[in-house]
Design a protein around this motif. Structure first.
Motif, mmCIF file in Angstrom:
data_model
loop_
_atom_site.group_PDB
_atom_site.id
_atom_site.type_symbol
_atom_site.label_atom_id
_atom_site.label_comp_id
_atom_site.label_asym_id
_atom_site.label_seq_id
_atom_site.Cartn_x
_atom_site.Cartn_y
_atom_site.Cartn_z
ATOM 1 N N TRP A 190 -82.287 -43.704 23.371
ATOM 2 C CA TRP A 190 -82.485 -43.550 21.923
ATOM 3 C C TRP A 190 -83.548 -42.480 21.726
ATOM 4 C CZ3 TRP A 190 -80.604 -46.800 17.842
ATOM 5 C CH2 TRP A 190 -79.806 -47.880 18.263
ATOM 6 N N GLY A 191 -83.284 -41.511 20.893
ATOM 7 C CA GLY A 191 -84.283 -40.491 20.598
ATOM 8 C C GLY A 191 -84.756 -39.729 21.818
ATOM 9 N N GLY A 192 -83.908 -39.591 22.803
ATOM 10 C CA GLY A 192 -84.249 -38.848 24.005
ATOM 11 C C GLY A 192 -85.063 -39.616 25.024
ATOM 12 N N LEU A 193 -85.239 -40.919 24.826
ATOM 13 C CA LEU A 193 -86.000 -41.739 25.766
ATOM 14 C C LEU A 193 -85.152 -42.895 26.287
ATOM 15 C CD1 LEU A 193 -89.430 -42.119 23.900
ATOM 16 C CD2 LEU A 193 -88.847 -40.507 25.724
ATOM 17 N N THR A 194 -85.287 -43.182 27.568
ATOM 18 C CA THR A 194 -84.635 -44.356 28.151
ATOM 19 C C THR A 194 -85.447 -45.598 27.787
ATOM 20 O OG1 THR A 194 -85.907 -44.254 30.197
ATOM 21 C CG2 THR A 194 -83.835 -42.983 30.127
ATOM 22 N N ALA A 195 -84.897 -46.759 28.065
ATOM 23 C CA ALA A 195 -85.615 -48.008 27.794
ATOM 24 C C ALA A 195 -86.931 -48.042 28.562
ATOM 25 C CB ALA A 195 -84.740 -49.206 28.150
ATOM 26 N N ALA A 196 -86.935 -47.599 29.815
ATOM 27 C CA ALA A 196 -88.162 -47.590 30.618
ATOM 28 C C ALA A 196 -89.192 -46.633 30.029
ATOM 29 C CB ALA A 196 -87.843 -47.206 32.061
ATOM 30 N N GLU A 197 -88.742 -45.469 29.584
ATOM 31 C CA GLU A 197 -89.662 -44.502 28.976
ATOM 32 C C GLU A 197 -90.236 -45.040 27.668
ATOM 33 O OE1 GLU A 197 -87.616 -40.434 30.748
ATOM 34 O OE2 GLU A 197 -86.835 -41.323 28.895
ATOM 35 N N ARG A 198 -89.421 -45.766 26.907
ATOM 36 C CA ARG A 198 -89.931 -46.362 25.663
ATOM 37 C C ARG A 198 -90.972 -47.429 25.957
ATOM 38 N NH1 ARG A 198 -84.475 -46.040 24.584
ATOM 39 N NH2 ARG A 198 -84.155 -48.293 24.688
ATOM 40 N N ARG A 199 -90.786 -48.184 27.022
ATOM 41 C CA ARG A 199 -91.802 -49.186 27.393
ATOM 42 C C ARG A 199 -93.134 -48.516 27.708
ATOM 43 N NH1 ARG A 199 -87.223 -51.607 29.750
ATOM 44 N NH2 ARG A 199 -87.666 -50.674 31.776
ATOM 45 N N VAL A 200 -93.100 -47.360 28.371
ATOM 46 C CA VAL A 200 -94.327 -46.615 28.676
ATOM 47 C C VAL A 200 -94.996 -46.150 27.382
ATOM 48 C CG1 VAL A 200 -95.226 -44.497 29.733
ATOM 49 C CG2 VAL A 200 -93.593 -45.922 30.985
ATOM 50 N N CYS A 251 -80.383 -32.941 18.503
ATOM 51 C CA CYS A 251 -80.153 -33.794 17.335
ATOM 52 C C CYS A 251 -81.238 -33.577 16.267
ATOM 53 C CB CYS A 251 -80.136 -35.257 17.768
ATOM 54 S SG CYS A 251 -79.727 -36.365 16.405
ATOM 55 N N PRO A 252 -80.840 -33.383 15.018
ATOM 56 C CA PRO A 252 -81.827 -33.161 13.957
ATOM 57 C C PRO A 252 -82.631 -34.406 13.585
ATOM 58 C CG PRO A 252 -79.645 -33.294 13.001
ATOM 59 C CD PRO A 252 -79.474 -33.313 14.510
ATOM 60 N N VAL A 253 -82.177 -35.580 13.995
ATOM 61 C CA VAL A 253 -82.884 -36.820 13.642
ATOM 62 C C VAL A 253 -83.444 -37.528 14.887
ATOM 63 C CG1 VAL A 253 -81.642 -37.152 11.467
ATOM 64 C CG2 VAL A 253 -80.725 -38.136 13.581
ATOM 65 N N MET A 254 -83.690 -36.768 15.945
ATOM 66 C CA MET A 254 -84.170 -37.356 17.194
ATOM 67 C C MET A 254 -85.459 -38.152 16.996
ATOM 68 S SD MET A 254 -85.136 -35.629 20.854
ATOM 69 C CE MET A 254 -86.696 -34.986 20.310
ATOM 70 N N VAL A 255 -86.403 -37.627 16.255
ATOM 71 C CA VAL A 255 -87.685 -38.317 16.069
ATOM 72 C C VAL A 255 -87.489 -39.620 15.299
ATOM 73 C CG1 VAL A 255 -89.978 -38.144 15.016
ATOM 74 C CG2 VAL A 255 -89.021 -36.199 16.265
ATOM 75 N N ASP A 256 -86.651 -39.601 14.262
ATOM 76 C CA ASP A 256 -86.366 -40.821 13.501
ATOM 77 C C ASP A 256 -85.708 -41.875 14.391
ATOM 78 O OD1 ASP A 256 -87.200 -39.903 10.845
ATOM 79 O OD2 ASP A 256 -85.506 -38.532 11.034
ATOM 80 N N CYS A 257 -84.778 -41.433 15.224
ATOM 81 C CA CYS A 257 -84.080 -42.322 16.145
ATOM 82 C C CYS A 257 -85.062 -42.941 17.141
ATOM 83 C CB CYS A 257 -82.996 -41.530 16.868
ATOM 84 S SG CYS A 257 -82.049 -42.471 18.078
ATOM 85 N N ARG A 258 -85.940 -42.103 17.690
ATOM 86 C CA ARG A 258 -86.933 -42.573 18.655
ATOM 87 C C ARG A 258 -87.849 -43.614 18.016
ATOM 88 N NH1 ARG A 258 -90.153 -38.011 21.681
ATOM 89 N NH2 ARG A 258 -88.066 -37.830 22.573
ATOM 90 N N GLU A 259 -88.318 -43.333 16.819
ATOM 91 C CA GLU A 259 -89.207 -44.292 16.146
ATOM 92 C C GLU A 259 -88.487 -45.601 15.859
ATOM 93 O OE1 GLU A 259 -92.548 -44.428 15.670
ATOM 94 O OE2 GLU A 259 -92.397 -42.736 17.019
ATOM 95 N N HIS A 260 -87.221 -45.510 15.471
ATOM 96 C CA HIS A 260 -86.429 -46.728 15.260
ATOM 97 C C HIS A 260 -86.409 -47.566 16.541
ATOM 98 C CE1 HIS A 260 -82.967 -49.371 14.669
ATOM 99 N NE2 HIS A 260 -82.558 -48.929 15.829
#
Length: 124
Positions: free
Chosen positions: A88-98, A68-77
């Motif tokens: 979102w942005g290549g990360l699961t909810a658990a990975e985002r918590r980390v 996805c060309p907007v993966m980083v934007d999605c992840r930051e959102h």
């Protein structure tokens, strides 16, 4: 990741309140998201999903995110909101918590270092 999960009102509200960090002639970042063309069920868990099925589904969702060309934007959102469900942005909810915990720890260390260096300069 733009798909609506089992909790569509929460995500729809989050997207409507979000001011995109990247807008260009094509519109907000999520207009370019690859996941807009994929099945929402790939990015959000059905209730009582077995672990093996969840891991397989999340891996497939991450493969979509990887191209996805907007993966980083999605992840930051997802980190700023923070989004509690889905990939979102290549990360699961658990990975985002980390990631969020690491950011909080880093910020606390930077504040502590700034305070210490301020005391040293004042004493010098």
């Amino acid at each position: 990741m733009l798909h609506l999960p089992q909790k569509p009102l929460q995500v729809a509200a989050a997207l409507s309140q979000h001011n995109p960090t990247r807008e260009d002639q094509a519109g907000p970042w999520h207009a370019e998201a690859v996941c807009r063309r994929d099945e929402a069920g790939l990015f959000f868990a059905p209730s009582k999903e077995p672990t093996a099925a969840r891991l397989s589904r999340e891996d497939a969702a991450k493969r979509v995110c990887a191209r996805c060309p907007v993966m980083v934007d999605c992840r930051e959102h997802a980190l700023v909101q923070p989004e509690p469900y889905g990939v979102w942005g290549g990360l699961t909810a658990a990975e985002r918590r980390v990631v969020l915990a690491r950011r909080r720890r880093r910020d606390a260390e930077l504040r502590a270092a700034a305070t210490t260096s301020g005391r040293i300069a004042a004493a010098g």
